[in-house]
Design a protein around this motif. Structure first.
Motif, PDB file in Angstrom:
ATOM      1  N   VAL A  30       0.597  -1.015  -0.114  1.00 38.73           N
ATOM      2  CA  VAL A  30      -0.055   0.147   0.153  1.00 38.73           C
ATOM      3  C   VAL A  30       0.882   1.146   0.098  1.00 38.73           C
ATOM      4  CG1 VAL A  30      -1.759   1.407   1.196  1.00 38.73           C
ATOM      5  CG2 VAL A  30      -1.844  -1.318   0.935  1.00 38.73           C
ATOM      6  N   HIS A  31       0.503   2.228  -0.623  1.00 36.52           N
ATOM      7  CA  HIS A  31       1.324   3.504  -0.975  1.00 36.52           C
ATOM      8  C   HIS A  31       0.531   4.700  -0.499  1.00 36.52           C
ATOM      9  CE1 HIS A  31       4.837   1.955  -3.227  1.00 36.52           C
ATOM     10  NE2 HIS A  31       3.898   0.881  -3.507  1.00 36.52           N
ATOM     11  N   ARG A  32       1.120   5.699   0.185  1.00 38.20           N
ATOM     12  CA  ARG A  32       0.514   6.922   0.786  1.00 38.20           C
ATOM     13  C   ARG A  32       0.835   8.111  -0.173  1.00 38.20           C
ATOM     14  NH1 ARG A  32       0.618   9.370   6.724  1.00 38.20           N
ATOM     15  NH2 ARG A  32       2.790   9.945   5.914  1.00 38.20           N
ATOM     16  N   PHE A  33      -0.168   8.595  -0.917  1.00 37.93           N
ATOM     17  CA  PHE A  33       0.316   9.596  -1.856  1.00 37.93           C
ATOM     18  C   PHE A  33       0.200  11.068  -1.273  1.00 37.93           C
ATOM     19  CE2 PHE A  33      -1.424   6.327  -4.712  1.00 37.93           C
ATOM     20  CZ  PHE A  33      -0.202   6.037  -5.151  1.00 37.93           C
ATOM     21  N   LEU A  50     -13.963   0.826   5.991  1.00 39.57           N
ATOM     22  CA  LEU A  50     -13.252  -0.522   5.610  1.00 39.57           C
ATOM     23  C   LEU A  50     -14.320  -1.210   4.601  1.00 39.57           C
ATOM     24  CD1 LEU A  50     -11.271  -1.491   8.868  1.00 39.57           C
ATOM     25  CD2 LEU A  50     -10.308  -0.574   6.595  1.00 39.57           C
ATOM     26  N   ARG A  51     -15.631  -1.300   5.084  1.00 37.45           N
ATOM     27  CA  ARG A  51     -16.481  -1.893   4.259  1.00 37.45           C
ATOM     28  C   ARG A  51     -16.717  -1.198   2.838  1.00 37.45           C
ATOM     29  NH1 ARG A  51     -19.625  -2.315   9.041  1.00 37.45           N
ATOM     30  NH2 ARG A  51     -20.726  -0.525   8.608  1.00 37.45           N
ATOM     31  N   GLU A  52     -16.485   0.195   2.908  1.00 33.39           N
ATOM     32  CA  GLU A  52     -16.629   0.850   1.606  1.00 33.39           C
ATOM     33  C   GLU A  52     -15.227   0.706   0.743  1.00 33.39           C
ATOM     34  OE1 GLU A  52     -17.504   4.900   2.116  1.00 33.39           O
ATOM     35  OE2 GLU A  52     -19.313   4.674   2.820  1.00 33.39           O
ATOM     36  N   GLU A  67     -15.107  -4.287  -6.838  1.00 34.67           N
ATOM     37  CA  GLU A  67     -15.723  -3.732  -8.030  1.00 34.67           C
ATOM     38  C   GLU A  67     -14.460  -3.603  -9.110  1.00 34.67           C
ATOM     39  OE1 GLU A  67     -17.664  -0.252  -6.966  1.00 34.67           O
ATOM     40  OE2 GLU A  67     -19.439  -1.155  -6.109  1.00 34.67           O
ATOM     41  N   ALA A  68     -13.448  -3.145  -8.424  1.00 32.71           N
ATOM     42  CA  ALA A  68     -12.365  -2.830  -9.234  1.00 32.71           C
ATOM     43  C   ALA A  68     -11.905  -4.125 -10.044  1.00 32.71           C
ATOM     44  CB  ALA A  68     -11.249  -1.898  -8.522  1.00 32.71           C
ATOM     45  N   GLU A  69     -11.561  -5.076  -8.906  1.00 34.00           N
ATOM     46  CA  GLU A  69     -11.058  -6.488  -9.288  1.00 34.00           C
ATOM     47  C   GLU A  69     -11.938  -7.000 -10.513  1.00 34.00           C
ATOM     48  OE1 GLU A  69     -10.871  -8.677  -5.926  1.00 34.00           O
ATOM     49  OE2 GLU A  69      -8.861  -7.980  -5.215  1.00 34.00           O
ATOM     50  N   HIS A  70     -13.318  -6.767 -10.117  1.00 41.65           N
ATOM     51  CA  HIS A  70     -14.331  -7.355 -11.465  1.00 41.65           C
ATOM     52  C   HIS A  70     -14.023  -6.750 -12.764  1.00 41.65           C
ATOM     53  CE1 HIS A  70     -17.790  -9.113 -12.843  1.00 41.65           C
ATOM     54  NE2 HIS A  70     -18.038  -7.731 -13.390  1.00 41.65           N
ATOM     55  N   GLU A  71     -13.816  -5.224 -12.636  1.00 37.23           N
ATOM     56  CA  GLU A  71     -13.635  -4.688 -13.877  1.00 37.23           C
ATOM     57  C   GLU A  71     -12.166  -4.918 -14.581  1.00 37.23           C
ATOM     58  OE1 GLU A  71     -13.799  -0.829 -12.520  1.00 37.23           O
ATOM     59  OE2 GLU A  71     -15.957  -0.597 -12.173  1.00 37.23           O
ATOM     60  N   LEU A  78      -5.944   0.397  -7.090  1.00 41.25           N
ATOM     61  CA  LEU A  78      -6.785   1.325  -6.866  1.00 41.25           C
ATOM     62  C   LEU A  78      -6.447   2.523  -6.042  1.00 41.25           C
ATOM     63  CD1 LEU A  78     -10.011   1.566  -7.096  1.00 41.25           C
ATOM     64  CD2 LEU A  78     -10.146   0.629  -5.027  1.00 41.25           C
ATOM     65  N   VAL A  79      -6.619   3.465  -6.533  1.00 42.55           N
ATOM     66  CA  VAL A  79      -6.208   4.896  -6.284  1.00 42.55           C
ATOM     67  C   VAL A  79      -7.549   5.461  -5.535  1.00 42.55           C
ATOM     68  CG1 VAL A  79      -5.262   7.234  -6.424  1.00 42.55           C
ATOM     69  CG2 VAL A  79      -4.195   5.264  -7.575  1.00 42.55           C
ATOM     70  N   VAL A  80      -7.669   5.709  -4.058  1.00 41.56           N
ATOM     71  CA  VAL A  80      -8.642   6.143  -3.527  1.00 41.56           C
ATOM     72  C   VAL A  80      -8.571   7.166  -2.450  1.00 41.56           C
ATOM     73  CG1 VAL A  80      -9.969   4.047  -3.515  1.00 41.56           C
ATOM     74  CG2 VAL A  80      -8.689   4.331  -1.639  1.00 41.56           C
ATOM     75  N   ALA A  81      -9.420   8.008  -1.981  1.00 43.38           N
ATOM     76  CA  ALA A  81      -9.338   9.057  -0.866  1.00 43.38           C
ATOM     77  C   ALA A  81      -9.987   8.337   0.293  1.00 43.38           C
ATOM     78  CB  ALA A  81      -9.849  10.233  -1.242  1.00 43.38           C
ATOM     79  N   VAL A  82      -9.268   8.186   1.457  1.00 41.66           N
ATOM     80  CA  VAL A  82      -9.978   7.652   2.591  1.00 41.66           C
ATOM     81  C   VAL A  82     -10.207   8.986   3.679  1.00 41.66           C
ATOM     82  CG1 VAL A  82      -9.611   5.767   4.199  1.00 41.66           C
ATOM     83  CG2 VAL A  82      -8.937   5.225   1.839  1.00 41.66           C
TER      84      VAL A  82
END
Length: 311
Positions: A106-109, A161-163, A170-174, A147-151
């Motif tokens: 995991v990387h923090r940007f 964590l659920r979200e 969803e990303a893995e499915h895509e 997956l690049v997200v804002a937490v």
């Protein structure tokens, strides 16, 4: 270069990859040979011109190979091979393509404080971290699906964590099934080092003297000692010059095939390929420019080492 010295140099380079960058690569003389063949590939040079703006429209280029997109992909992986030496090219680009990658992590940007505005400095730092990830870290990890997200930090953690888990599903499915990491591997075949070296040396010699007869090129490289003759008038009933022309021509054809396959990420490979023919005058200019760059870089490094203020 003496083969023992070259082997020692490669061993030190592989050790650097492992100790400093955490990348394990098997020492192999073909790494540098691959670099040298990229330097003489006409298709790879065209990809470089396209990438750097030297060619704006491929419609203005004489012949563009049908599989030119494969060459572009190789260029995107390995980059410029003329404004660098093998060592720096390895450290900055090649080791990530050949090496056994680090485990993905995991990387923090960036971190934004509550209520704080995203100022220009924070945007710049986040962009620098993203650039580092996309151009180096992700390559070292084998190009994993990411997956690049804002937490949000100050929210119910279980909900967050659920979200995040849902977004990952969803990303893995895509993205579909896990694909090959794209790691470059050399082909296993019977092509010998001597065959590759002789072919490349003949191509370089031809570029250095594009107007000389082929037998002269063969003489100067010394690829077939039994066929070497005096330059000038041909002795009667002496067919050694004709044989030298045949041998030299064969090496030039090999050099083109090896270099053009290298430009497509296949090395060493002697398969027929939709190639761009050698332009030896252009190749001569490219080689001269590369040697001049090496000389300038050595002078710069020497000047830097002698400058007490550079430390």
């Amino acid at each position: 270069m003496n083969k023992d010295r070259e082997s020692d140099r490669l061993a030190r380079l592989m050790l650097l990859s492992q100790q400093k960058y955490g990348i394990s690569v098997q020492e192999d003389w073909r790494h540098e040979s691959f670099f040298r063949f990229l330097q003489i590939s006409p298709s790879y040079h065209l990809a470089h011109q396209v990438a750097t703006g030297g060619v704006q429209d491929l419609a203005n280029v004489g012949h563009v190979p049908r599989d030119f997109l494969d060459v572009v992909k190789t260029y995107e992986a390995f980059g410029d091979v003329w404004q660098t030496d093998f060592w720096n090219w390895w450290v900055k680009r090649a080791q990530y393509q050949f090496g056994l990658r680090c485990p993905p992590r995991v990387h923090r940007f960036a971190t934004l404080q509550p209520g704080a505005e995203a100022n220009q400095q924070s945007l710049y730092e986040a962009q620098a971290c993203l650039d580092q990830y996309f151009s180096a870290d992700r390559l070292a990890e084998g190009k994993p699906g990411s997956l690049v997200v804002a937490v949000p930090l100050h929210a119910d953690r279980a909900t967050i964590l659920r979200e995040v888990s849902k977004l990952m599903d969803e990303a893995e499915h895509e993205a579909g099934p896990d694909a090959d990491s794209g790691q470059f591997k050399f082909l296993v075949n019977k092509i010998r080092r001597q065959t590759l070296d002789e072919a490349r040396r003949v191509a370089w010699a031809r570029a250095a003297a594009p107007k000389q007869p082929l037998y002269v090129i063969g003489n100067r490289v010394g690829i077939a000692a039994a066929y070497i003759t005096e330059e000038g008038a041909k002795a009667p009933k002496d067919n050694r010059r004709d044989l030298m022309v045949i041998v030299t021509s064969r090496h030039l054809k090999r050099a083109l095939v090896f270099s053009e396959n290298a430009a497509r990420g296949r090395f060493p490979c002697s398969d027929e390929v939709d190639s761009i023919a050698f332009d030896f005058n252009k190749l001569r200019s490219t080689i001269i420019a590369y040697r001049n760059w090496i000389k300038a870089e050595l002078a710069r490094l020497k000047a830097t080492s002698n400058n007490p203020l550079s430390a």
